[in-house]
Design an enzyme around this catalytic site. Sequence first.
Site, short mmCIF file in Angstrom:
data_model
loop_
_atom_site.label_atom_id
_atom_site.label_comp_id
_atom_site.label_asym_id
_atom_site.label_seq_id
_atom_site.Cartn_x
_atom_site.Cartn_y
_atom_site.Cartn_z
N HIS A 145 -37.46 0.13 -1.33
CA HIS A 145 -38.67 0.77 -0.79
C HIS A 145 -38.50 2.28 -0.73
O HIS A 145 -39.39 3.03 -1.13
CB HIS A 145 -38.97 0.21 0.60
CG HIS A 145 -37.83 0.31 1.57
ND1 HIS A 145 -36.54 -0.13 1.29
CD2 HIS A 145 -37.77 0.83 2.84
CE1 HIS A 145 -35.76 0.11 2.33
NE2 HIS A 145 -36.48 0.69 3.28
N ASP A 167 -40.50 7.22 7.42
CA ASP A 167 -40.45 6.12 8.36
C ASP A 167 -40.48 4.85 7.53
O ASP A 167 -41.19 4.78 6.52
CB ASP A 167 -41.61 6.14 9.36
CG ASP A 167 -41.35 5.19 10.53
OD1 ASP A 167 -40.21 5.17 11.03
OD2 ASP A 167 -42.28 4.47 10.93
#
Length: 196
Positions: free
Chosen positions: A181, A70
Amino acid sequence: MKDLLIATNNSGKVREFKTMLNGISFNLVTPRDIHLSLDVEESGRTYDANAELKARAFCQASGLLTLADDSGLEVDALNGEPGIRSARYAGEQATDEQKVAFLLSKLKDIPQGKRTARFRCVIAILQPGQPVIFCRGKCEGYITFEPRGRLGFGYDPVFYFPELGQTMSELTEEVKNRVSHRGHATQEAVRVLQKL
């Protein structure tokens, strides 16, 4: 060779994970590869919770070692929005272009120096019958005033790396996978997977 299920229906994420996980000693499979149709409601209040929800659902449905993630964009001037709602920020069915346009409309009066933001990613790795393992990554940058670049997906065209002088959508795949990320979280995930 053991199967590793990449638990996402997002083709952009599948492509990135397959590239970043290339060379590990697992056979990478997607839900489509095993004819698994699953849409998990992301009802968690954190990236960890949502990543775990997806990992558990796909792991239970497939019986396979599962990797789910996520991720989200956090804009300081918007008090951390869109955050865990990044995919649904502009509406459930919004296209990437609509998401970017909606974000830029919220920031139209925010000057350049106040447009700091970060991407965060949490990866959950789950083996049947074992506790979940989390891997995390983030990258810092700014939100541009207009989209730039043709690569990537989601908010990539407006996320700018000052040290590289480019948006995420202007980076080559190799550079993006090193500095993003998801890249940072996946690097940690590779170290975990190599021990399984």
